[in-house]
Design a protein around this motif. Structure first.
Motif, mmCIF file in Angstrom:
data_model
loop_
_atom_site.group_PDB
_atom_site.id
_atom_site.type_symbol
_atom_site.label_atom_id
_atom_site.label_comp_id
_atom_site.label_asym_id
_atom_site.label_seq_id
_atom_site.Cartn_x
_atom_site.Cartn_y
_atom_site.Cartn_z
ATOM 1 N N THR A 88 6.964 3.764 -16.372
ATOM 2 C CA THR A 88 5.736 3.170 -16.916
ATOM 3 C C THR A 88 4.564 4.117 -16.692
ATOM 4 O O THR A 88 3.745 4.330 -17.591
ATOM 5 N N ILE A 89 4.484 4.696 -15.496
ATOM 6 C CA ILE A 89 3.428 5.674 -15.198
ATOM 7 C C ILE A 89 3.550 6.875 -16.134
ATOM 8 O O ILE A 89 2.549 7.342 -16.699
ATOM 9 N N GLU A 90 4.759 7.379 -16.299
ATOM 10 C CA GLU A 90 4.966 8.544 -17.168
ATOM 11 C C GLU A 90 4.542 8.231 -18.602
ATOM 12 O O GLU A 90 3.877 9.061 -19.254
ATOM 13 N N PHE A 91 4.894 7.059 -19.080
ATOM 14 C CA PHE A 91 4.536 6.657 -20.438
ATOM 15 C C PHE A 91 3.015 6.541 -20.586
ATOM 16 O O PHE A 91 2.428 7.044 -21.554
ATOM 17 N N LEU A 92 2.359 5.906 -19.620
ATOM 18 C CA LEU A 92 0.907 5.735 -19.687
ATOM 19 C C LEU A 92 0.194 7.085 -19.611
ATOM 20 O O LEU A 92 -0.804 7.306 -20.295
ATOM 21 N N ALA A 93 0.711 7.994 -18.774
ATOM 22 C CA ALA A 93 0.098 9.322 -18.658
ATOM 23 C C ALA A 93 0.185 10.076 -19.990
ATOM 24 O O ALA A 93 -0.780 10.733 -20.413
ATOM 25 N N ALA A 94 1.327 9.971 -20.664
ATOM 26 C CA ALA A 94 1.483 10.632 -21.968
ATOM 27 C C ALA A 94 0.556 9.997 -23.002
ATOM 28 O O ALA A 94 -0.086 10.701 -23.804
ATOM 29 N N GLU A 95 0.458 8.669 -22.971
ATOM 30 C CA GLU A 95 -0.450 7.977 -23.887
ATOM 31 C C GLU A 95 -1.904 8.364 -23.627
ATOM 32 O O GLU A 95 -2.705 8.509 -24.558
ATOM 33 N N LEU A 121 0.820 -1.207 0.000
ATOM 34 C CA LEU A 121 0.000 0.000 0.000
ATOM 35 C C LEU A 121 0.856 1.260 0.000
ATOM 36 O O LEU A 121 0.633 2.163 -0.814
ATOM 37 N N SER A 122 1.834 1.332 0.883
ATOM 38 C CA SER A 122 2.644 2.556 0.945
ATOM 39 C C SER A 122 3.448 2.745 -0.341
ATOM 40 O O SER A 122 3.621 3.874 -0.809
ATOM 41 N N ALA A 123 3.913 1.635 -0.927
ATOM 42 C CA ALA A 123 4.660 1.740 -2.184
ATOM 43 C C ALA A 123 3.764 2.252 -3.317
ATOM 44 O O ALA A 123 4.197 3.043 -4.159
ATOM 45 N N ALA A 124 2.500 1.802 -3.339
ATOM 46 C CA ALA A 124 1.567 2.272 -4.374
ATOM 47 C C ALA A 124 1.263 3.758 -4.199
ATOM 48 O O ALA A 124 1.207 4.516 -5.179
ATOM 49 N N ILE A 125 1.070 4.196 -2.950
ATOM 50 C CA ILE A 125 0.826 5.623 -2.700
ATOM 51 C C ILE A 125 2.030 6.443 -3.150
ATOM 52 O O ILE A 125 1.889 7.465 -3.833
ATOM 53 N N ARG A 126 3.221 6.002 -2.761
ATOM 54 C CA ARG A 126 4.449 6.728 -3.112
ATOM 55 C C ARG A 126 4.615 6.797 -4.632
ATOM 56 O O ARG A 126 5.036 7.821 -5.177
ATOM 57 N N LEU A 127 4.270 5.715 -5.324
ATOM 58 C CA LEU A 127 4.388 5.697 -6.787
ATOM 59 C C LEU A 127 3.425 6.687 -7.433
ATOM 60 O O LEU A 127 3.799 7.436 -8.337
ATOM 61 N N PHE A 128 2.175 6.694 -6.979
ATOM 62 C CA PHE A 128 1.149 7.536 -7.612
ATOM 63 C C PHE A 128 1.304 9.024 -7.293
ATOM 64 O O PHE A 128 0.980 9.881 -8.120
ATOM 65 N N VAL A 136 -0.513 12.525 -9.625
ATOM 66 C CA VAL A 136 -1.943 12.788 -9.471
ATOM 67 C C VAL A 136 -2.176 13.887 -8.434
ATOM 68 O O VAL A 136 -1.296 14.186 -7.622
ATOM 69 N N ASP A 137 -3.370 14.489 -8.467
ATOM 70 C CA ASP A 137 -3.721 15.523 -7.488
ATOM 71 C C ASP A 137 -3.994 14.919 -6.118
ATOM 72 O O ASP A 137 -3.633 15.490 -5.090
ATOM 73 N N ILE A 138 -4.701 13.806 -6.111
ATOM 74 C CA ILE A 138 -5.143 13.169 -4.873
ATOM 75 C C ILE A 138 -4.941 11.665 -5.023
ATOM 76 O O ILE A 138 -5.257 11.105 -6.074
ATOM 77 N N ASP A 174 -12.166 14.542 -13.197
ATOM 78 C CA ASP A 174 -12.855 13.818 -14.270
ATOM 79 C C ASP A 174 -11.956 12.774 -14.932
ATOM 80 O O ASP A 174 -12.196 12.335 -16.046
ATOM 81 N N ALA A 175 -10.908 12.371 -14.219
ATOM 82 C CA ALA A 175 -10.048 11.289 -14.700
ATOM 83 C C ALA A 175 -9.429 10.610 -13.486
ATOM 84 O O ALA A 175 -9.310 11.220 -12.419
ATOM 85 N N ALA A 176 -9.045 9.353 -13.664
ATOM 86 C CA ALA A 176 -8.460 8.614 -12.549
ATOM 87 C C ALA A 176 -7.446 7.598 -13.049
ATOM 88 O O ALA A 176 -7.586 7.044 -14.139
ATOM 89 N N MET A 177 -6.430 7.385 -12.232
ATOM 90 C CA MET A 177 -5.467 6.303 -12.427
ATOM 91 C C MET A 177 -5.821 5.242 -11.391
ATOM 92 O O MET A 177 -5.901 5.546 -10.199
ATOM 93 N N ILE A 178 -6.065 4.028 -11.831
ATOM 94 C CA ILE A 178 -6.631 2.999 -10.951
ATOM 95 C C ILE A 178 -5.711 1.787 -10.905
ATOM 96 O O ILE A 178 -5.280 1.276 -11.956
ATOM 97 N N THR A 179 -5.442 1.313 -9.694
ATOM 98 C CA THR A 179 -4.693 0.070 -9.552
ATOM 99 C C THR A 179 -5.259 -0.746 -8.401
ATOM 100 O O THR A 179 -6.070 -0.258 -7.612
#
Length: 199
Positions: free
Chosen positions: A113-120, A34-41, A45-47, A97-102
Motif C-alpha cells: 500500500t505504501i509503495e502504491f501510494l508513493a508511486a501515485e 508505534l514501533s510497527a509504524a516506524i518499521r513500516l515507514f 522515507v529519509d527520516i 519538502d514532502a511528508a508521509m503522515i499517519t
C-alpha cells in the motif's frame, strides 16, 4: 511523520504502546503500534519523525531504538492539528519538502500500500497535485502523502483548524486514491475497537 502526542483518553492507555498485532499467543510482545509504524515507514522515507507530547519519556526508548527522531509538541492539549503543524515545521527545518503522515492509532497498512501510494504521489506531483490520500470503500484514511504546497497550507492555517478543513479547502489539489487495504481507514479509539482488530 507519526502523530503520537494524544492522551488516548478513550482507550485508557497510550495507543502508541498497544501491542501489535493485538494480544495473542503468537504476538511479538516487543512490537507496538508505534514501533510497527516506524518499521513500516523506514524503508520509504529519509527520516521518521514521531511527534510526542507529555508521553515523550515513554515513547523515546522505542523511537530511538528504531532509528527514528522525536519531535515534541510543547502544548498537545491544543489538539492533533497542533501536532501536525509541529511536525510539518520540523519537516521543512530538516530541508525536506514532502511528508508521509499517519496517526499512531492506525494499524500499520501493508507495505505494498505504501509503495502504491508513493508511486501515485510521484505521478500526482507532475500534475501539480499537492497531496495523495488513500481511501477504502469510500472512507478516506492514512497515510497521507503531502507535498510542499500542502505542508505550507497546513502551516498557514490557524491552530484552531483541523486537517480535514484544510484538505476540503484545497480539494481540487488532492488525489483520493482507492486502495484494497482496510487498515488505511481503521480507527482504534477504544478497547473494543482494538479487540476487534484481526491478529
Amino acid at each position: 511523520m507519526i502523530l503520537a502526542a494524544g492522551e488516548s483518553s478513550r482507550m485508557g492507555r497510550d495507543k502508541a504502546l498497544l501491542p501489535w498485532p493485538p494480544d495473542s499467543p503468537t504476538a511479538d510482545s516487543s512490537e507496538t503500534f508505534l514501533s510497527a509504524a516506524i518499521r513500516l515507514f523506514a524503508p520509504y522515507v529519509d527520516i521518521v519523525l514521531v511527534v510526542a507530547g507529555k508521553n515523550e519519556r515513554d515513547l523515546a526508548p522505542i523511537v530511538y531504538a528504531r532509528g527514528a527522531s522525536l519531535v515534541i509538541n510543547p502544548d498537545p492539549a491544543r489538539g492533533q492539528f497542533s501536532s501536525l503543524q509541529t511536525g510539518m515545521r520540523e519537516v521543512l527545518n530538516r530541508g525536506r519538502d514532502a511528508a508521509m503522515i499517519t496517526l499512531v492509532d492506525r494499524p500499520p497498512v501493508e507495505p505494498q500500500t505504501i509503495e502504491f501510494l508513493a508511486a501515485e504521489f510521484e505521478q500526482a506531483l507532475a500534475r501539480t497535485i499537492w497531496a495523495v490520500v488513500p481511501e477504502y470503500q469510500g472512507k478516506h484514511g492514512h497515510p497521507i502523502l503531502a507535498g510542499r504546497e500542502m505542508i505550507e497550507a497546513f502551516l498557514r492555517a490557524p491552530t484552531t483548524a483541523n486537517a480535514r478543513e484544510i484538505e476540503h479547502v484545497h480539494q481540487d489539489k488532492i488525489a483520493y486514491v482507492p486502495v484494497n487495504d482496510p487498515f488505511v481507514a481503521s480507527n482504534v479509539d477504544t478497547p473494543e475497537q482494538y479487540a476487534a482488530l484481526p491478529s
